[in-house]
Each structure stands twice: as C-alpha cells, then as structure tokens.
Design an enzyme around this catalytic site. Structure first.
Site, PDB file in Angstrom:
ATOM      1  N   VAL A   1      66.738   6.364  13.095  1.00 18.35           N
ATOM      2  CA  VAL A   1      68.051   7.014  13.063  1.00 18.35           C
ATOM      3  C   VAL A   1      68.321   7.762  11.760  1.00 18.35           C
ATOM      4  O   VAL A   1      69.332   8.465  11.662  1.00 18.35           O
ATOM      5  CB  VAL A   1      69.188   5.999  13.299  1.00 18.35           C
ATOM      6  CG1 VAL A   1      69.090   5.403  14.688  1.00 18.35           C
ATOM      7  CG2 VAL A   1      69.173   4.908  12.233  1.00 18.35           C
ATOM      8  N   TYR A   2      67.459   7.621  10.778  1.00 23.23           N
ATOM      9  CA  TYR A   2      67.677   8.346   9.531  1.00 23.23           C
ATOM     10  C   TYR A   2      67.460   9.833   9.773  1.00 23.23           C
ATOM     11  O   TYR A   2      66.336  10.282  10.044  1.00 23.23           O
ATOM     12  CB  TYR A   2      66.730   7.864   8.435  1.00 23.23           C
ATOM     13  CG  TYR A   2      66.981   6.472   7.908  1.00 23.23           C
ATOM     14  CD1 TYR A   2      68.069   5.709   8.327  1.00 23.23           C
ATOM     15  CD2 TYR A   2      66.120   5.904   6.982  1.00 23.23           C
ATOM     16  CE1 TYR A   2      68.288   4.437   7.835  1.00 23.23           C
ATOM     17  CE2 TYR A   2      66.338   4.618   6.480  1.00 23.23           C
ATOM     18  CZ  TYR A   2      67.417   3.895   6.918  1.00 23.23           C
ATOM     19  OH  TYR A   2      67.634   2.620   6.438  1.00 23.23           O
TER      20      TYR A   2
END
Length: 343
Positions: free
Chosen positions: A61-62
């Site tokens: 999700v970064y």
C-alpha cells in the site's frame, strides 16, 4: 553494523533497517513522507549497504505499490545483498477481495509483490493488520504453503493485539505450520504501549520486534518544542491525523530529557531516541526512514555507542505512563512477588 536474531528464527538482521515508505510519493499520506525516485533510492541504498544496513522494508500500500517497484529497481543486480521485507492485507484495490488475509488475497498479493520487487522470494512477509473475517487456520495454512513453495522465508505481523498474535501462534503449533517470528510494531519514547502486553508475549514466544516510527511520527526530531509552532517543513502538518496520539505535555517532558542527554553526550535527539530503543528487550531491528542523504547519515549515527544507565533511567522516567488495567497491578509492584512487572 551489529546484527541480532529475528525472534527465534535463527536468522540475523541488522539492528537498523531502512523503511522505504518515502519511495514513490503517491497519495495524501505517502506524498507527505517523501517522493524518492529510483535514482535517489539507489543512492540511499548505496549508503545503507556500505554501512551494513541491508534490511529494507516496504508494503504493497505504500504509494499504491510504487515503493515496492522503486525498491526492486534500485536493488537490481544486488538482490543477494539485501533482506527484503514487505507487508500486505490492507486494502490495495477497489474490489471486494482486494483486502484481508484470505487465501485468494494472500497468494495474489505475494505474487504481485514478487513482481514489483523483481525477485523470486521475500525474506520477511508481515500481515499489515489482523483480518477478523478470515479463519486464523486458513491464514496460517496459506502462509505455510507460501513458505513451503519458496516464495516466503519468514513470517511476521504488524498492528496485531496480543491475543491475535497468540491465537495465530497456537494455530501454527497445533497444525505444524510456520510461526510468526517478527512483529513490526509502533514503539518509541512517546509510544510505549508495546511494553504492556506485546513485549512479554514476544519474550515468551520468540518474536522479534521490528520497530516502525521510532521517532514517534516525527515528534522526536528535536524540532518540536514547548511554546513553538510546528516547523514549516514538518510532515505533521499533513499527517497528524494518521499518527498515534501523544499528550503534548508528556512530549515536551521527553524532549527536555533528550535535551539533557544530548548536552552530556554530544549526540542528536534522533540518535538518542533510536539508541534508547536499541537497548530495549525483544527489539531485533529499528526501521529508520530518510528523505535525503543527510537524514540517513544522521540516523546511522545512532549506533556504535550506548547510552549510560543513568541516561536510560532519565529517559525511562520522563516517558513513563501508567498502563491500564490489568497491567497496572504488575507495573506498580502489587503482583511483583510472583510475576515480574513489564519493562
């Protein structure tokens, strides 16, 4: 660079790791963290490897996967020198199955992470949160299959409560699955909740702490002080709503203590805060982040020396908080005769 065992895995990791959350710069949260591109990432990784920091942590999700892609590209040709850590299970798409630790999402998520990272195995995969909708038996079975397939080498969690982690370990033991050996946890002088339950559990179960946000979400940089506004460049302007809460007076009390230690040692406030963590039980590695070379080199100055017992005691006292029930009776010594108090 000193190394420590990652829990009871028999595998050693450097005491400092590098968090790649600053790579990519996509979205309201991660753009505030940093926007490191491949060229700059290569330079930061060069510095890390030269210093013996070969653990690199990221997540799907970064920056919508950009962090993994940039990290993989920056490590091209030197994958064998790196320990790669990533995380999944938070929402990573709009579909109903793009979140959680179902067999479907774990297998697909691992395959996508491998592709972005440009590798055929991940050294450490951590579940980014506990999925209460998927049976723990299915989660541990799937992770064990991925370990046996050679796609994963070690397993960990992040943002788990004590009972969630212990239940997972019990299921692994019952069926002979791979156990969790790491807990990527929030821990700092301004956030010591880890000590109340997760640290004793880690000692009992052989789980090593991989610490995230060791500077308290940017609060322990030395730039935030009593009676002064937030510095113009502080990421807290944009990300305070995502950060664990901290009582302001307690923060200032801790900064005062850090100032006193800095005056005695000649070290910077971030270096002292990081060194304090490296002396705590169960800590295997502390993840440092950096938007530029200067920040990285300063954080690397946290190793090669140790705080004195007197300085540790000063910081302990300034940062101590009374834990909630049922931990309080252990903390104040009521049950000390039979059970040791939390650290």
């Amino acid at each position: 660079m000193d190394t420590r065992f990652l829990g009871n895995s028999g595998f050693k990791v450097p005491v400092l790791g590098f968090g790649a959350g600053t790579f990519g710069g996509k979205g309201p949260l991660f753009s505030a963290w940093g926007n490191t591109d491949v060229a700059e990432a290569q330079r930061l990784i060069d510095i890390c490897l030269d210093a013996g920091v070969n653990l690199f942590d990221t997540a799907d999700v970064y920056s919508d996967g950009a962090s993994e892609s940039i990290l993989g590209a920056a490590l091209q040709g030197r994958r064998d020198r790196a320990i790669l850590s990533t995380k999944l299970s938070l929402r990573a798409g709009d579909g109903p199955n793009d979140v959680g630790a179902s067999r479907h999402n774990l297998i697909r998520g691992v395959d996508r992470a491998l592709q972005r990272l440009g590798t055929d195995y991940i050294d450490l995969l951590q579940l980014h949160h506990f999925d209460a909708q998927t049976p723990v038996e299915q989660v541990m079975s799937t992770l064990d299959d991925l370990v046996r397939a050679g796609k994963l080498r070690y397993l960990g969690v992040s943002n788990y409560s004590g009972w969630q982690l212990m239940k997972s370990q019990a299921v692994a033991d019952r069926y002979g699955y791979s156990r969790f050996v790491a807990n990527q946890t929030y821990y700092s002088l301004v956030g010591r909740d880890y000590e109340w339950e997760l640290m004793p559990l880690a000692q009992d179960q052989g789980v090593g702490a991989v610490v995230w946000s060791p500077l308290g979400w940017g609060r322990l940089t030395g730039k935030i002080r009593r009676g002064q506004p937030l510095p113009e460049g502080s990421r807290l302007h944009d990300t305070a709503g995502f950060a664990p809460p901290v009582d302001e007076e307690r923060l200032y009390r801790i900064v005062d203590a850090l100032d006193a230690v800095a005056a005695d040692t000649g070290k910077t406030i971030p270096q002292i805060a990081l060194n304090w963590l490296l002396q705590r039980p169960t800590v295997s590695s502390v993840l440092i982040g950096a938007r530029n070379e200067e920040q990285l080199r300063q954080n690397l100055g946290a190793i090669g020396w140790n705080l004195s017992a007197e300085h540790v005691a000063l910081l302990d006292q300034a940062s101590r908080v009374t834990p909630p029930y049922p931990y309080y009776p252990y903390w104040n010594g009521m049950f000390a005769e039979r059970t040791p108090a939390p650290v």
